[in-house]
Design a protein around this motif. Structure first.
Motif, PDB file in Angstrom:
ATOM      1  N   GLY A  35     -19.467 -22.763  11.008  1.00 44.53           N
ATOM      2  CA  GLY A  35     -19.097 -21.686  11.911  1.00 44.53           C
ATOM      3  C   GLY A  35     -18.812 -20.475  11.044  1.00 44.53           C
ATOM      4  N   ILE A  36     -19.111 -19.294  11.525  1.00 43.88           N
ATOM      5  CA  ILE A  36     -19.034 -18.097  10.685  1.00 43.88           C
ATOM      6  C   ILE A  36     -18.007 -17.121  11.253  1.00 43.88           C
ATOM      7  N   VAL A  37     -16.943 -16.884  10.486  1.00 47.16           N
ATOM      8  CA  VAL A  37     -15.970 -15.852  10.831  1.00 47.16           C
ATOM      9  C   VAL A  37     -16.442 -14.572  10.156  1.00 47.16           C
ATOM     10  N   ALA A  38     -17.239 -13.785  10.874  1.00 48.75           N
ATOM     11  CA  ALA A  38     -17.848 -12.580  10.311  1.00 48.75           C
ATOM     12  C   ALA A  38     -17.014 -11.361  10.692  1.00 48.75           C
ATOM     13  N   ILE A  39     -16.441 -10.719   9.692  1.00 47.70           N
ATOM     14  CA  ILE A  39     -15.591  -9.551   9.901  1.00 47.70           C
ATOM     15  C   ILE A  39     -16.390  -8.293   9.604  1.00 47.70           C
ATOM     16  N   LEU A  40     -16.501  -7.423  10.605  1.00 50.63           N
ATOM     17  CA  LEU A  40     -17.227  -6.169  10.454  1.00 50.63           C
ATOM     18  C   LEU A  40     -16.275  -5.089   9.948  1.00 50.63           C
ATOM     19  N   GLN A  41     -16.667  -4.454   8.823  1.00 49.33           N
ATOM     20  CA  GLN A  41     -15.872  -3.373   8.256  1.00 49.33           C
ATOM     21  C   GLN A  41     -16.799  -2.305   7.710  1.00 49.33           C
ATOM     22  N   ALA A  94     -24.357 -20.196   5.969  1.00 48.68           N
ATOM     23  CA  ALA A  94     -23.677 -19.172   6.765  1.00 48.68           C
ATOM     24  C   ALA A  94     -24.386 -17.826   6.668  1.00 48.68           C
ATOM     25  N   LEU A  95     -24.769 -17.431   5.460  1.00 48.14           N
ATOM     26  CA  LEU A  95     -25.430 -16.139   5.290  1.00 48.14           C
ATOM     27  C   LEU A  95     -26.815 -16.140   5.943  1.00 48.14           C
ATOM     28  N   ARG A  96     -27.519 -17.266   5.851  1.00 48.86           N
ATOM     29  CA  ARG A  96     -28.836 -17.371   6.497  1.00 48.86           C
ATOM     30  C   ARG A  96     -28.710 -17.311   8.016  1.00 48.86           C
ATOM     31  N   GLU A  97     -27.788 -18.114   8.577  1.00 50.73           N
ATOM     32  CA  GLU A  97     -27.628 -18.134  10.028  1.00 50.73           C
ATOM     33  C   GLU A  97     -27.135 -16.793  10.557  1.00 50.73           C
ATOM     34  N   LEU A  98     -26.257 -16.137   9.819  1.00 55.52           N
ATOM     35  CA  LEU A  98     -25.768 -14.820  10.232  1.00 55.52           C
ATOM     36  C   LEU A  98     -26.934 -13.843  10.352  1.00 55.52           C
ATOM     37  N   GLU A 100     -30.151 -14.579  10.717  1.00 56.55           N
ATOM     38  CA  GLU A 100     -31.088 -14.988  11.760  1.00 56.55           C
ATOM     39  C   GLU A 100     -30.561 -14.695  13.159  1.00 56.55           C
ATOM     40  N   GLU A 101     -29.276 -14.974  13.396  1.00 57.72           N
ATOM     41  CA  GLU A 101     -28.725 -14.860  14.750  1.00 57.72           C
ATOM     42  C   GLU A 101     -28.272 -13.453  15.102  1.00 57.72           C
ATOM     43  N   THR A 102     -27.898 -12.656  14.093  1.00 56.35           N
ATOM     44  CA  THR A 102     -27.323 -11.346  14.387  1.00 56.35           C
ATOM     45  C   THR A 102     -28.053 -10.189  13.720  1.00 56.35           C
ATOM     46  N   GLY A 103     -28.809 -10.456  12.665  1.00 55.55           N
ATOM     47  CA  GLY A 103     -29.465  -9.402  11.912  1.00 55.55           C
ATOM     48  C   GLY A 103     -28.616  -8.831  10.800  1.00 55.55           C
ATOM     49  N   TYR A 104     -27.327  -9.173  10.769  1.00 55.85           N
ATOM     50  CA  TYR A 104     -26.437  -8.624   9.747  1.00 55.85           C
ATOM     51  C   TYR A 104     -26.570  -9.357   8.416  1.00 55.85           C
ATOM     52  N   VAL A 105     -26.386  -8.594   7.340  1.00 60.72           N
ATOM     53  CA  VAL A 105     -26.324  -9.134   5.983  1.00 60.72           C
ATOM     54  C   VAL A 105     -24.871  -9.097   5.541  1.00 60.72           C
ATOM     55  N   GLY A 106     -24.328 -10.228   5.132  1.00 58.42           N
ATOM     56  CA  GLY A 106     -22.919 -10.298   4.756  1.00 58.42           C
ATOM     57  C   GLY A 106     -22.698 -10.929   3.403  1.00 58.42           C
ATOM     58  N   GLU A 107     -21.435 -11.032   3.025  1.00 61.34           N
ATOM     59  CA  GLU A 107     -21.024 -11.676   1.784  1.00 61.34           C
ATOM     60  C   GLU A 107     -19.878 -12.630   2.092  1.00 61.34           C
ATOM     61  N   VAL A 108     -19.880 -13.792   1.434  1.00 63.93           N
ATOM     62  CA  VAL A 108     -18.770 -14.728   1.605  1.00 63.93           C
ATOM     63  C   VAL A 108     -17.517 -14.101   0.999  1.00 63.93           C
TER      64      VAL A 108
END
Length: 203
Positions: A35-41, A94-98, A100-108
């Motif tokens: 599960g991905i807790v993705a925080i947008l900042q 997590a980074l791959r699914e993020l 694919e599902e949202t289009g966002y690129v994130g960092e752990v």
């Protein structure tokens, strides 16, 4: 798939237990998925005082999804999530699914501090063996690749993304429930934790 278990309770009585087992966990993985807790900042790029002030004024928001789930016949409010592929780490998943599902690129976030990936969590141990890691990810909205995110959904996926300020998550869960949505336990537990921290002034 359905499965039956026989076990002996603490009083020595033999009992039967019906459950379900997920069959997709890779042999190399301790978990089925993440599960991905993705925080947008939004972060400033040049460190100027103006950008630093803007960053301070920008509240962190949690990335959420609306998705219909046939087993409960409801639209669920969820965090992005997915199954681990063979040879894949929870962080990479997590980074791959993020993406694919949202289009966002994130960092752990805080991986070196032991914060980035949660302990193994069991979703519903009274019924099934499914488990996961929660992975904490930050998404920098100022990055060019995050300006116009485009999901890469499968034909069977119909997912709507939106975000909620972290401080308002508990109240937003209440509002969405009144609208007829169902709240995924991962979202609800996170909202409860934030509300408890606020009420008992833990931070």
């Amino acid at each position: 798939m359905p499965a039956g278990h026989t076990y002996t309770d603490p009083l020595g009585t033999e009992r039967a237990w019906e459950s379900a087992h997920r069959q997709t966990r890779p042999a190399t993985s301790a978990v089925d998925g993440v599960g991905i807790v993705a925080i947008l900042q939004r972060r400033g790029s040049d460190g100027s005082q103006q950008q630093q002030q803007q960053q301070q004024r920008t509240e962190p928001e949690l990335l959420l999804q609306r998705q219909y789930r046939p087993p409960v016949d409801r639209v669920m409010i969820e965090v992005p999530a997915g199954l681990v592929d063979a040879g894949e780490t929870p962080a990479a998943c997590a980074l791959r699914e993020l993406k694919e599902e949202t289009g966002y690129v994130g960092e752990v976030a805080g991986e070196e501090e032991g914060f980035g990936i949660s302990p193994v969590m069991f979703n519903d141990p009274g019924f099934c063996n499914t488990n996961l890691n929660m992975v904490h990810v930050t998404v920098d909205l100022s990055r060019p690749e995050n300006q116009n995110p485009q999901p890469e959904l499968e034909d069977s996926e119909f997912i709507e993304c939106f975000s909620v300020p972290l401080r308002d998550l508990y109240a937003e869960c209440r509002r969405l429930e009144k609208e007829g949505c169902a709240i995924d336990a991962r979202v609800g537990t996170l909202a409860e934790g934030i509300e408890i921290a606020k009420r008992w002034k833990l931070v």
